[in-house]
Design a protein around this motif. Sequence first.
Motif, PDB file in Angstrom:
ATOM      1  N   ASP A   1      20.427 -58.295  84.860  1.00  0.00           N
ATOM      2  CA  ASP A   1      19.514 -59.361  84.478  1.00  0.00           C
ATOM      3  C   ASP A   1      20.123 -60.140  83.321  1.00  0.00           C
ATOM      4  O   ASP A   1      20.615 -59.550  82.359  1.00  0.00           O
ATOM      5  N   ILE A   2      20.098 -61.455  83.428  1.00  0.00           N
ATOM      6  CA  ILE A   2      20.771 -62.329  82.480  1.00  0.00           C
ATOM      7  C   ILE A   2      19.732 -63.135  81.708  1.00  0.00           C
ATOM      8  O   ILE A   2      18.744 -63.595  82.286  1.00  0.00           O
ATOM      9  N   SER A   3      19.974 -63.300  80.409  1.00  0.00           N
ATOM     10  CA  SER A   3      19.057 -64.074  79.583  1.00  0.00           C
ATOM     11  C   SER A   3      19.806 -64.719  78.425  1.00  0.00           C
ATOM     12  O   SER A   3      20.801 -64.177  77.938  1.00  0.00           O
ATOM     13  N   VAL A   4      19.313 -65.883  77.994  1.00  0.00           N
ATOM     14  CA  VAL A   4      19.889 -66.580  76.848  1.00  0.00           C
ATOM     15  C   VAL A   4      18.743 -66.905  75.879  1.00  0.00           C
ATOM     16  O   VAL A   4      18.177 -67.993  75.915  1.00  0.00           O
TER      17      VAL A   4
ATOM     18  N   VAL B   1      22.577 -58.610  80.549  1.00  0.00           N
ATOM     19  CA  VAL B   1      23.633 -59.475  80.027  1.00  0.00           C
ATOM     20  C   VAL B   1      22.916 -60.518  79.174  1.00  0.00           C
ATOM     21  O   VAL B   1      22.356 -61.481  79.693  1.00  0.00           O
ATOM     22  N   ILE B   2      22.912 -60.288  77.864  1.00  0.00           N
ATOM     23  CA  ILE B   2      22.168 -61.131  76.935  1.00  0.00           C
ATOM     24  C   ILE B   2      23.146 -61.774  75.958  1.00  0.00           C
ATOM     25  O   ILE B   2      23.863 -61.074  75.246  1.00  0.00           O
TER      26      ILE B   2
ATOM     27  N   THR C   1      25.673 -65.321  70.056  1.00  0.00           N
ATOM     28  CA  THR C   1      25.477 -63.991  69.479  1.00  0.00           C
ATOM     29  C   THR C   1      25.332 -62.948  70.587  1.00  0.00           C
ATOM     30  O   THR C   1      24.669 -63.177  71.585  1.00  0.00           O
ATOM     31  N   ILE C   2      25.970 -61.786  70.390  1.00  0.00           N
ATOM     32  CA  ILE C   2      25.853 -60.669  71.322  1.00  0.00           C
ATOM     33  C   ILE C   2      25.522 -59.407  70.537  1.00  0.00           C
ATOM     34  O   ILE C   2      25.746 -59.342  69.329  1.00  0.00           O
TER      35      ILE C   2
END
Length: 145
Positions: free
Chosen positions: A60-63, A100-101, A107-108
Amino acid sequence: MEVCAKYYEHISETITNIKNKDNEVTVMWDLPNITDRQINANRPDIVVHNKKNKTCQLIDISVPDDSNVQLKENEKIMKYKNLEIEISRMWNAKSCTIPVIVGALGTISKGAELRLNRIPGKSSIQEAQKITLLSTSHILRKVLN
């Protein structure tokens, strides 16, 4: 799996089956997973099901805003926990959630690179940060013009 040289031109198929002599992998993109029990969070962005190794990865991807990166990561892990359990039971496969943020300004979290390396294929955190920063600047240009 064929992809375009330019990531922004790529159009994904909903279901892609990849077969070779070693593996049989199904990749599902933005597709709800039908389960025996009612699960509200049943639509991760990407599901990679390796039938030979009996593994399933829910990606799951997010920004989010940079200050919410860790919070969003924990939220994604908890959100798909029931789906993980149900897929493990139904498909007899070991499943895991890989969030996957990347923050809007790149920033990670500390373990982001290790999690990204668990995804099959070529993936790098630097590329994800670059895509995020370019998209953020694109949005800002549209808003400020």
